[in-house]
Design an enzyme around this catalytic site. Structure first.
Site, PDB file in Angstrom:
ATOM      1  N   ASN A  90      41.407  33.252  38.460  1.00 23.73           N
ATOM      2  CA  ASN A  90      41.889  33.640  39.784  1.00 23.73           C
ATOM      3  C   ASN A  90      43.389  33.409  39.959  1.00 23.73           C
ATOM      4  OD1 ASN A  90      41.884  30.834  39.884  1.00 23.73           O
ATOM      5  ND2 ASN A  90      41.051  30.719  41.951  1.00 23.73           N
ATOM      6  N   LYS A  91      44.056  32.915  38.904  1.00 24.60           N
ATOM      7  CA  LYS A  91      45.485  32.638  39.013  1.00 24.60           C
ATOM      8  C   LYS A  91      46.308  33.919  38.830  1.00 24.60           C
ATOM      9  CE  LYS A  91      45.383  28.078  39.475  1.00 24.60           C
ATOM     10  NZ  LYS A  91      43.979  27.703  39.335  1.00 24.60           N
ATOM     11  N   GLN A  92      47.625  33.780  39.016  1.00 29.61           N
ATOM     12  CA  GLN A  92      48.514  34.941  38.907  1.00 29.61           C
ATOM     13  C   GLN A  92      48.378  35.604  37.546  1.00 29.61           C
ATOM     14  OE1 GLN A  92      49.222  31.907  40.028  1.00 29.61           O
ATOM     15  NE2 GLN A  92      50.735  31.925  41.690  1.00 29.61           N
TER      16      GLN A  92
END
Length: 373
Positions: free
Chosen positions: A180-182
């Site tokens: 879910n991170k960049q």
């Protein structure tokens, strides 16, 4: 319509590099990890980057590598994911919480000095939701009291504080790359530092305490299996190649939300401040007092819109209450903010139609809540 909370952005380049690793038969301790580390270090403008298998592992190694141990204290924020405090407990050190600024949601730097004792060894600010903490003031306090600074930048790659890249000026910073991170490596993280000795120590500890010299079964210190594998690193290499494009996409989504929600009564948008460049990790709004967040969330989820409360205060987690005796009211800003936050679906390639639907359902949820339906 079903709109997920997050969705990784994986394309052809990622598949090419992962397949190249599979064809090479080098699945661990290989060139992709080294290249990923170099790309991250160059991007941040630091001397060293050490890849690990998670942000949590990176935080642990940074704490241990800086010599923080039993009886020591580290000042940090109670408004974060729990690993930013757990990393001290792994070394029998104690996290000492400082309440947050209710606008930025980051640790309030003006409250740090009051918590410094003879046992304080470091400050660990968390760049919550990709918004840089006030590093100018934090570094000033740290220098005055000769404290180390470890940045939890797990949500903040690419963020800038007054033109300085997050993770570029502290003793160590840690970034994470969960899906879910960049950018994502599946699971994984990186420690950034300008201290080559610390980097070497972290490289040894991530690899069962081995040194760069000596045989495979030569272990010169206590270590862990915190290595990042080659397949994960290949994902990271591909994503680093267009990180700026990814960050621009995410900022555009955040601004699209802002434009749609700015007139919705009862919803406070993320705070924007001059001199700060947010790296948009999640899009979190705050609901006004009197709005039943749980009922709003249930309506959103019942209509296919995934959402989450971000975060639950660490000091009110059962384990922390049992171990340290924390109670409701200990950190009022954190508790007030945590009771009202709502993370909406947020990812690189969310469509205009999906954005419109999320806002439509949220608007209806708030309207029904006001009626007590």
């Amino acid at each position: 319509m079903n709109v997920p909370l997050s969705s990784p952005d994986i394309g052809q380049r990622e598949r090419e590099l992962v397949n190249a690793v599979l064809d090479s038969n080098i699945l661990s301790i290989g060139p992709q990890v080294e290249q990923f580390e170099r790309m991250v270090a160059d991007y941040l403008g630091v001397k060293e980057a050490v890849a690990v298998n998670s942000g949590t592992s990176g935080l642990h190694l940074a704490v241990r590598g800086l010599g923080i141990s039993a009886g020591d204290e580290v000042i940090t924020s109670p408004f974060s994911f729990v690993s930013s405090s757990n990393c001290m407990l792994y070394e029998n050190a104690r996290p000492v919480f400082v309440d947050i600024d209710p606008l930025t949601l980051n640790i309030d730097p003006e409250k740090i000095e009051a918590k410094i004792t003879s046992r304080t060894r470091a400050i660990l600010p968390v760049h919550v939701f990709g918004r840089p903490a006030d590093m100018g003031r934090i570094m000033e306090v740290a220098r005055q009291y000769r404290l180390a600074v470890i940045e939890d930048a797990c949500e903040a790659i690419g963020a800038r504080y007054r033109e300085k890249m997050v993770g570029s000026e502290s003793d160590a910073a840690v970034f994470a790359f969960y899906p879910n991170k960049q950018i994502t490596t599946g699971e994984g993280g990186v420690i950034s530092t300008n201290n080559s000795d610390l980097a070497g120590l972290c490289r040894s500890m991530r690899n069962q305490g081995r040194n760069s010299v000596g045989g495979w079964f030569n272990h010169c210190r206590l270590g862990y299996n915190y290595r990042l594998d080659e397949l994960s690193a290949a994902l990271g290499v591909a994503q680093m190649e267009y990180l700026d494009e990814i960050l621009a996409k995410r900022e555009a989504v955040a601004m699209a939300y802002n434009a749609r929600l700015e007139r919705l009564e009862g919803v406070a948008l993320p705070y924007l401040e001059p001199g700060i460049k947010i790296s948009w990790f999640v899009y979190v709004v705050r609901l006004a007092p009197g709005i039943d967040r749980d009922r709003v969330m249930a309506y959103l989820q019942g209509n296919g819109v995934d959402c989450r409360p971000y975060f639950q205060p660490i000091h009110l987690q059962p384990f922390y209450q049992e171990k340290f005796g924390y109670q409701s009211g200990d950190f009022p800003n954190t508790e007030f903010v945590a009771s009202s936050t709502l993370a909406l679906p947020f990812f690189n390639n969310i469509t205009e139609k999906q954005l419109d639907y999320v806002v439509e359902v949220l608007t209806e949820a708030i309207r029904l809540d006001a009626k007590g339906s």
